[in-house]
Design a protein around this motif. Structure first.
Motif: not given
Length: 241
Positions: A12, A49-53, A55-56, A61-62
């Motif tokens: 994550t 949640e995964s961190e934005e970086g 996730l990219r 996704t969650t």
């Protein structure tokens, strides 16, 4: 029999101290450097949640991950699969850190207590190609391994690519026996065809200290990857050579 497992994970985020968790593990099995097809691929529900970086990078996704088991529910399956194997990991410190964190949360012993060792291909690459990019994409390009289908990072796909990269990186120290014999015989035949006066006039060019040092470093990389002495170490040496 040498059993090796090429392993990769997705998480994550990059910092364990910030509560990040494992969300995917991909493992590719090799027996005596041959892919067996006995792979392991598991997604985990991290409960966050995964961190934005992150996730990219992986695109998991969650919502997608919520349908899978937590690490605790799969831990014994993972331990059974990895037990006794030598692990091949790119940037091993990162993956081992997360795996040991998850094992500790599941009240299980650390990875090092049940595996047969670790080869870090990032460290091998740094020794073989100092000063160059040595991420997985760069190594695939260097060894002409196609990774066009790698749009996002995925643990199983990355493990499959890394298996090909590792085999290419360490190909030099395997299968030497018959090849060397044939080369020696061929060399002897060629020498017999040369006139003795021609042989006497041939210059002897010795390696420089820098060349010897570079060769020694490369042989050390091969020995680390193969777990034993290379052919070059076993050759008899004479003074000045």
């Amino acid at each position: 029999m040498i059993r090796q497992v090429v392993l990769d994970t997705e998480t994550t985020g990059i910092e364990i101290s910030e509560g990040n968790r494992l969300i995917e593990i991909g493992c590719v099995e090799m027996i005596n450097r041959e892919l067996t097809g006995n792979n392991l691929h598991i997604y985990f529900n991290p409960g966050r949640e995964s961190e934005e970086g992150a996730l990219r990078v992986h695109g998991l996704t969650t919502e997608f991950l919520s349908q899978f088991n937590r690490f605790d529910d799969e831990v014994q399956r993972i331990i059974d699969y990895l037990t006794g194997a030598e692990l091949i990991i790119h940037n091993a410190k990162f993956d081992i850190g997360f795996l040991n964190h998850e094992l500790a949360l599941a009240k299980r012993p650390p990875l090092e207590t049940f595996i047969g060792g670790v080869i870090d291909t990032l460290e091998l690459a740094k020794q073989m190609f100092p000063g160059k990019k040595n991420n997985l994409d760069a190594l695939c390009a260097r060894f002409e391994i196609s990774n066009k289908h790698r749009v996002l990072h995925g643990a199983l796909l990355d493990s499959e690519l890394l298996a090909d990269v590792y085999i290419a990186m360490t190909r030099g120290q395997f299968g030497l026996g018959l090849d060397v014999e044939e080369e020696e015989v061929s060399a002897q035949i060629e020498v017999k065809k040369l006139d003795a006066t021609v042989l006497a006039a041939l210059p002897i060019i010795r390696a420089t200290a820098e060349e010897l040092e570079a060769h020694d470093k490369y042989v050390a990389v091969l020995e680390k990857a193969s777990g034993g002495e290379t052919f070059w170490r076993a050759l008899p040496t004479t003074e000045g050579n």
